[in-house]
Design an enzyme around this catalytic site. Structure first.
Site, PDB file in Angstrom:
ATOM      1  N   HIS A 135       2.766  84.090 -11.970  1.00  0.00           N
ATOM      2  CA  HIS A 135       2.658  83.701 -13.385  1.00  0.00           C
ATOM      3  C   HIS A 135       1.306  83.037 -13.638  1.00  0.00           C
ATOM      4  O   HIS A 135       0.623  82.634 -12.698  1.00  0.00           O
ATOM      5  CB  HIS A 135       3.768  82.712 -13.776  1.00  0.00           C
ATOM      6  CG  HIS A 135       5.075  83.376 -14.075  1.00  0.00           C
ATOM      7  ND1 HIS A 135       6.005  83.636 -13.089  1.00  0.00           N
ATOM      8  CD2 HIS A 135       5.613  83.840 -15.242  1.00  0.00           C
ATOM      9  CE1 HIS A 135       7.060  84.233 -13.644  1.00  0.00           C
ATOM     10  NE2 HIS A 135       6.848  84.365 -14.942  1.00  0.00           N
ATOM     11  N   LYS A 139       1.953  77.636 -16.205  1.00  0.00           N
ATOM     12  CA  LYS A 139       3.413  77.544 -16.052  1.00  0.00           C
ATOM     13  C   LYS A 139       3.772  76.250 -15.329  1.00  0.00           C
ATOM     14  O   LYS A 139       3.199  75.917 -14.293  1.00  0.00           O
ATOM     15  CB  LYS A 139       3.939  78.769 -15.286  1.00  0.00           C
ATOM     16  CG  LYS A 139       5.451  78.780 -15.173  1.00  0.00           C
ATOM     17  CD  LYS A 139       6.003  80.148 -14.858  1.00  0.00           C
ATOM     18  CE  LYS A 139       7.511  80.115 -14.677  1.00  0.00           C
ATOM     19  NZ  LYS A 139       8.236  79.682 -15.889  1.00  0.00           N
TER      20      LYS A 139
END
Ligand SMILES: NC(=O)c1ccc[n+]([C@@H]2O[C@H](COP(=O)([O-])OP(=O)(O)OC[C@H]3O[C@@H](n4cnc5c(N)ncnc54)[C@H](O)[C@@H]3O)[C@@H](O)[C@H]2O)c1
Length: 245
Positions: A135, A139
Site C-alpha cells: 500500500h 497508510k
C-alpha cells in the site's frame, strides 16, 4: 439518496465524486474540524452515512449513526475487534450497517476464491501459504484489513493454520514464519492503492491469487453501491449479501 460523508480524506473525496456521479445528494460532510457536528440533529434526514476515518475514531462515529437511526457503511480498517459490539447494537436499534475491509468488487470476488482455494488446499499439506500486501506510504495500519480478511478466512479453512503474523521488512523485520501461522508481509511504496497476493508454495510449484487495484475509485464505487444496497433496509449486512442480491 441523501448521504453523509464521515472522514473527508482520500476516500471521502473519492466517495463524494461517485455519489454525485450516481445522482445522490451529499448533505453532510464531517472531518476533524467539525467533529461536533456528528450528532442526531445534523444526521436528521440523512439516509446513509459513509465512514472512512481512522482506527481510533471509527467506533464512536459508527455508534453515533446507529443511535441516530442512520444506516452506516464503514470501511475504516485497523479497529474491528469491536465490530461485533456495534453489529449487536445495530440489531437492537433496528438500524442498518455494512462493514467491509475492502469495497472493491474485484477484491470481494478474490475473497470468495481465497475461501475456496483454502478449502481445496486443506487436503494438500505439501503447500505452505503466505500473503503479501503493498500500500501507499500514508497508510496508518499494517497489515491491511484486506490482508487480515484473506488470512483469517484461509485459517478458518486450513486445519494446519491457527493464526497469522505480520512482518514489515522496511522496518528491518525478518521472517518469523512457523508451520501453524500464515505470515503476512506488509510493504509500503509510493502511492500504491492496494495490491494483495496469496501464495501457496510446494517444493514443486507455486500458485498465486493476486489482486492489483489501479485506483481508489473502485473502492469508492463499491462503498456507494453498498450504501445504495442498505438504504431503506434494517440489519447487519456484508458484501456477500450484496453479491447475492
Ligand atoms: N474498506 C475499504 O475498501 C477501504 C479502502 C480504502 C481505505 N480504507 C480505510 O479507510 C480509512 C481512511 O482511508 P483514507 O485513505 O481516506 O485516509 P485519510 O487519512 O486520507 O482520511 C481519513 C480522514 O478522516 C479524518 N478524520 C480523523 N478523525 C476523524 C473523526 N473523528 N471524524 C471524522 N473524520 C475524521 C481525517 O482528518 C482524514 O481527512 C483507513 O482506515 C483506510 O485503511 C478502507
Amino acid at each position: 439518496m441523501r448521504a453523509a460523508i464521515i472522514g473527508y480524506g482520500k476516500m471521502g473525496h473519492e466517495i463524494e465524486k461517485i455519489l454525485v456521479q450516481r445522482g445522490h445528494t451529499v448533505s453532510l460532510i464531517i472531518d476533524q474540524d467539525n467533529i461536533a457536528d456528528l450528532n442526531a440533529e445534523h444526521l436528521a434526514g440523512i439516509d446513509v452515512a459513509i465512514e472512512f476515518t481512522t482506527p481510533q475514531t471509527a467506533y464512536n462515529n459508527i455508534r453515533t449513526c446507529i443511535e441516530a437511526g442512520v444506516a452506516i457503511v464503514s470501511g475504516t480498517t485497523g479497529w474491528t475487534e469491536r465490530l461485533p459490539e456495534l453489529q449487536q447494537l445495530c440489531r437492537e436499534k433496528g438500524s442498518a450497517m455494512i462493514y467491509s475491509s475492502n469495497y472493491s468488487l474485484g477484491v470481494n470476488i478474490a475473497f470468495r476464491i481465497n475461501r475456496r482455494l483454502a478449502e481445496l488446499m486443506n487436503g494438500c499439506n505439501n503447500y505452505d501459504v503466505r500473503i503479501e500486501e503493498i500500500h501507499h506510504t500514508q497508510k496508518k495500519d499494517a497489515p491491511s484489513g484486506t490482508a487480515i480478511t484473506l488470512a483469517q478466512e484461509a485459517i478458518d479453512r486450513l486445519d494446519r493454520k491457527n493464526r497469522w503474523n505480520c512482518i514489515e521488512p522496511q522496518k528491518g523485520e525478518t521472517s518469523q514464519a512457523t508451520a501453524d501461522s500464515i505470515e503476512i508481509t506488509s510493504l509500503r511504496e509510493g502511492t500504491v492503492p492496494g495490491t494483495h497476493t496469496v501464495t501457496y508454495e510446494s517444493a514443486d510449484d507455486t500458485l498465486e491469487l493476486k489482486h492489483t487495484l489501479k485506483s481508489r475509485s473502485a473502492l469508492a464505487t463499491g462503498a456507494v453501491i453498498a450504501a445504495e444496497f442498505i438504504c431503506g433496509k434494517k440489519g447487519v449486512f456484508t458484501m456477500d449479501d450484496l453479491f447475492k442480491e
